[in-house]
Design an enzyme around this catalytic site. Structure first.
Site, PDB file in Angstrom:
ATOM      1  N   ALA A 227       0.836  -1.205   0.000  1.00 25.45           N
ATOM      2  CA  ALA A 227       0.000   0.000   0.000  1.00 25.45           C
ATOM      3  C   ALA A 227       0.872   1.256   0.000  1.00 25.45           C
ATOM      4  CB  ALA A 227      -0.942  -0.029   1.204  1.00 25.45           C
ATOM      5  N   ARG A 228       1.143   1.795   1.189  1.00 21.64           N
ATOM      6  CA  ARG A 228       1.989   2.981   1.330  1.00 21.64           C
ATOM      7  C   ARG A 228       2.919   2.771   2.519  1.00 21.64           C
ATOM      8  NH1 ARG A 228       0.471   3.787  -3.057  1.00 21.64           N
ATOM      9  NH2 ARG A 228      -0.418   5.693  -3.989  1.00 21.64           N
ATOM     10  N   GLU A 257      10.896   6.905  -0.544  1.00 21.36           N
ATOM     11  CA  GLU A 257      11.206   6.217  -1.794  1.00 21.36           C
ATOM     12  C   GLU A 257      11.917   7.173  -2.754  1.00 21.36           C
ATOM     13  OE1 GLU A 257       7.651   4.421  -3.355  1.00 21.36           O
ATOM     14  OE2 GLU A 257       7.312   3.225  -1.563  1.00 21.36           O
ATOM     15  N   HIS A 276       8.587  -0.793  -5.219  1.00 20.14           N
ATOM     16  CA  HIS A 276       7.223  -0.309  -5.491  1.00 20.14           C
ATOM     17  C   HIS A 276       6.801  -0.679  -6.920  1.00 20.14           C
ATOM     18  CE1 HIS A 276       4.256   2.865  -3.786  1.00 20.14           C
ATOM     19  NE2 HIS A 276       3.614   1.958  -4.512  1.00 20.14           N
ATOM     20  N   SER A 278       4.892  -3.712  -7.601  1.00 21.28           N
ATOM     21  CA  SER A 278       3.915  -4.805  -7.606  1.00 21.28           C
ATOM     22  C   SER A 278       2.759  -4.579  -8.567  1.00 21.28           C
ATOM     23  CB  SER A 278       3.369  -5.046  -6.192  1.00 21.28           C
ATOM     24  OG  SER A 278       2.696  -3.906  -5.696  1.00 21.28           O
ATOM     25  N   ALA A 279       2.498  -3.323  -8.944  1.00 22.90           N
ATOM     26  CA  ALA A 279       1.378  -3.042  -9.848  1.00 22.90           C
ATOM     27  C   ALA A 279       1.757  -3.162 -11.319  1.00 22.90           C
ATOM     28  CB  ALA A 279       0.839  -1.635  -9.587  1.00 22.90           C
TER      29      ALA A 279
END
Length: 315
Positions: A227-228, A257, A276, A278-279
């Site tokens: 998520a964050r 990040e 970051h 995963s999407a």
């Protein structure tokens, strides 16, 4: 009608636009190729910087609707944006498949001790007695049961996992064995084998996974954050990993990040850090374009838009 489109998404969106649409291109620094003063709609790009966002909002005073490709919009809900009367819609749903698959990869990485097996291969060592676990009958707690949380639950169920979820307003959902309210999830931590953070970053969720939560988890438990980063108290997590409060963590997002080179997370043997990503999927841009074109048709015909963000709630 005039739209502002990011340079890296124009090729995916422009061929599907209806006739009579003018496009102004914007780059990652907020430089505009054309006159945006009468633009009604703005599709922001990936990794939107506050300076870029503010630059576009200032140059386009007639904006009425902004579409974000990301599900999380904490970086968009700035004071400058909130002063304006702009409808905000997000990309909820377009990332669910790749992110949920990534979560299962994290879970299998931990359960099947892949780090150890990879190390043995690198050392040219044949050891049959490596300890491996099963996902079947494991308990998974998902914090956040939106599109991504639901997709994770669906895939975990296929492995025979018991799935629990938490949301502000609990209600039964497919593939979840139990749904609890936003204040009840802590009671499930002592029994959870895997805890996945899939909730938006809001003032209420910032620092949600704190020292108390980490100390409540099993020593064999594995924390996953897609998520964050700011939802986790990073200092407490580093201590938890060093001292063995939990078995490990799969982190696709961190508080700062890119993760600074001096961060202890890089070298902790029970932390799996990914950038970051995963999407990411070959179909991501296609899904973003499909969602926007559908919403554009709704906008032009006065129908309700999909994925309207509650600016007060933050998602």
């Amino acid at each position: 009608m005039k739209l502002i489109l990011p340079d890296h998404l124009i090729a995916d969106i422009e061929p599907h636009l209806p006739s009579g649409i003018d496009v102004v291109e914007v780059d990652s620094e907020g430089n505009l190729d054309g006159d945006p003063s009468d633009a009604e709609v703005y599709v922001n790009g990936f990794y939107l910087k506050t300076s870029t966002h503010d630059k576009v909002l200032t140059a386009a005073p007639a904006l009425r609707w902004q579409q974000s490709p990301s599900a999380g919009v904490n970086h968009i809900l700035t004071p400058t944006f909130l002063q304006k009367d702009i409808i905000l819609t997000n990309g909820a749903g377009v990332h669910a498949i790749p992110i949920s698959e990534f979560v299962l990869a994290f879970m299998l990485y931990h359960a099947k001790n892949l780090r150890k097996l990879q190390t043995l291969q690198n050392e040219h060592t044949w050891v049959r007695g490596v300890f491996l676990e099963e996902l079947a009958d494991a308990n998974l707690l998902i914090l956040g049961t939106g599109n991504i949380g639901k997709a994770i639950a669906s895939r975990a169920k296929a492995f025979g996992v018991t799935v629990w979820g938490s949301r502000r307003h609990p209600e039964p959902l497919p593939n979840f064995d139990k749904i609890v309210g936003a204040d009840e999830w802590r009671s499930l931590l002592p029994a959870a084998d895997y805890v996945v953070i899939a909730t938006p970053l809001t003032p209420e969720t910032r620092g949600l996974i704190d020292e108390t939560a980490l100390r409540s988890m099993r020593q064999s438990a594995y924390l996953i954050n897609i998520a964050r980063g700011a939802i986790v108290d990073e200092a407490a997590l580093i201590t938890a990993l060093r001292e063995g409060w939990i078995a490990g963590a799969g982190l696709d997002t961190v508080a700062t990040e890119p993760l600074p080179p001096e961060s202890p997370l890089w070298s902790l043997p029970n932390a799996f850090i990914t950038p970051h990503c995963s999407a990411l999927s070959p179909r991501l841009r296609e899904r973003i374009a499909q969602l926007f074109i559908d919403n554009l048709k709704r906008y032009q015909t006065g129908q309700p838009l999909r994925n309207v963000v509650d600016k007060q709630a933050g998602y």
